[in-house]
Design a protein around this motif. Structure first.
Motif, mmCIF file in Angstrom:
data_model
loop_
_atom_site.group_PDB
_atom_site.id
_atom_site.type_symbol
_atom_site.label_atom_id
_atom_site.label_comp_id
_atom_site.label_asym_id
_atom_site.label_seq_id
_atom_site.Cartn_x
_atom_site.Cartn_y
_atom_site.Cartn_z
ATOM 1 N N SER A 188 9.202 -11.543 -8.356
ATOM 2 C CA SER A 188 9.329 -11.484 -6.899
ATOM 3 C C SER A 188 9.592 -10.035 -6.523
ATOM 4 C CB SER A 188 10.475 -12.373 -6.413
ATOM 5 O OG SER A 188 11.716 -11.821 -6.793
ATOM 6 N N ALA A 189 9.254 -9.673 -5.316
ATOM 7 C CA ALA A 189 9.471 -8.304 -4.845
ATOM 8 C C ALA A 189 10.949 -7.959 -4.884
ATOM 9 C CB ALA A 189 8.914 -8.134 -3.435
ATOM 10 N N GLU A 190 11.813 -8.911 -4.518
ATOM 11 C CA GLU A 190 13.265 -8.664 -4.532
ATOM 12 C C GLU A 190 13.768 -8.420 -5.950
ATOM 13 O OE1 GLU A 190 12.064 -11.714 -3.194
ATOM 14 O OE2 GLU A 190 11.920 -10.890 -1.183
ATOM 15 N N ALA A 191 13.267 -9.224 -6.912
ATOM 16 C CA ALA A 191 13.697 -9.059 -8.302
ATOM 17 C C ALA A 191 13.271 -7.700 -8.839
ATOM 18 C CB ALA A 191 13.125 -10.179 -9.167
ATOM 19 N N GLU A 192 12.073 -7.288 -8.501
ATOM 20 C CA GLU A 192 11.584 -5.998 -8.969
ATOM 21 C C GLU A 192 12.399 -4.849 -8.385
ATOM 22 O OE1 GLU A 192 7.534 -3.295 -9.178
ATOM 23 O OE2 GLU A 192 7.371 -5.371 -8.508
#
Length: 156
Positions: free
Chosen positions: A45-49
């Motif tokens: 996910s963009a947040e995880a990255e």
């Protein structure tokens, strides 16, 4: 999901690591995970990255700080001139005295030597007498050297 749990575990360890060895090991593992992120962006996910990359940068900054504040290795500390070292103990002298052989020694070391032997520690020849004379000039030179080293932050 396996990639996400691997990422979560690595993030947890990165947040807890504050020593050079752990940080280097975890950053290497993080670099491999970053490569996976680049090869398969759909798994993240963009947040995880964003969170992962921020933690990696924080860990890199901690490692740089540790290295910048690390004490200098012993080899980087200046060694005293050999004339400042007692030829008996091989330690830096603080109370140098001259014996009848003309050599300077740390007072306590030469006194102990003379209790056991009446010879020169340097030549092995018998000493003319056991009288010791303070070596004020050498003491002053040693004290000056210590002040310079202490002022430079390289205390021995």
């Amino acid at each position: 999901r396996a990639a996400a749990s691997e990422c979560d575990l690595l993030l947890e360890r990165l947040r807890a690591a504050f020593d050079d060895t752990s940080l280097r090991r975890l950053l290497a593992a993080g670099a491999r995970l970053e490569q996976q992120m680049e090869r398969r962006p759909e798994q993240w996910s963009a947040e995880a990255e964003v969170e992962f990359r921020a933690e990696m940068e924080g860990a890199r900054a901690r490692l740089r700080s540790l290295r910048a504040n690390a004490p200098q290795p012993a080899a980087a500390r200046p060694e005293p001139p050999s004339a400042f070292m007692c030829p008996i103990s091989h330690e830096l002298m603080s109370d140098p005295v001259v014996a009848s052989d003309g050599h300077s020694y740390q007072r306590s070391d030469i006194e102990s030597w003379l209790e056991m032997k009446g010879t020169s520690p340097m030549t092995g020849a018998p000493l003319a007498h056991s009288q010791l004379y303070p070596n004020f000039s050498l003491r002053s030179q040693i004290e000056n050297w210590r002040e310079v080293i202490n002022a430079a932050g390289k205390v021995r």
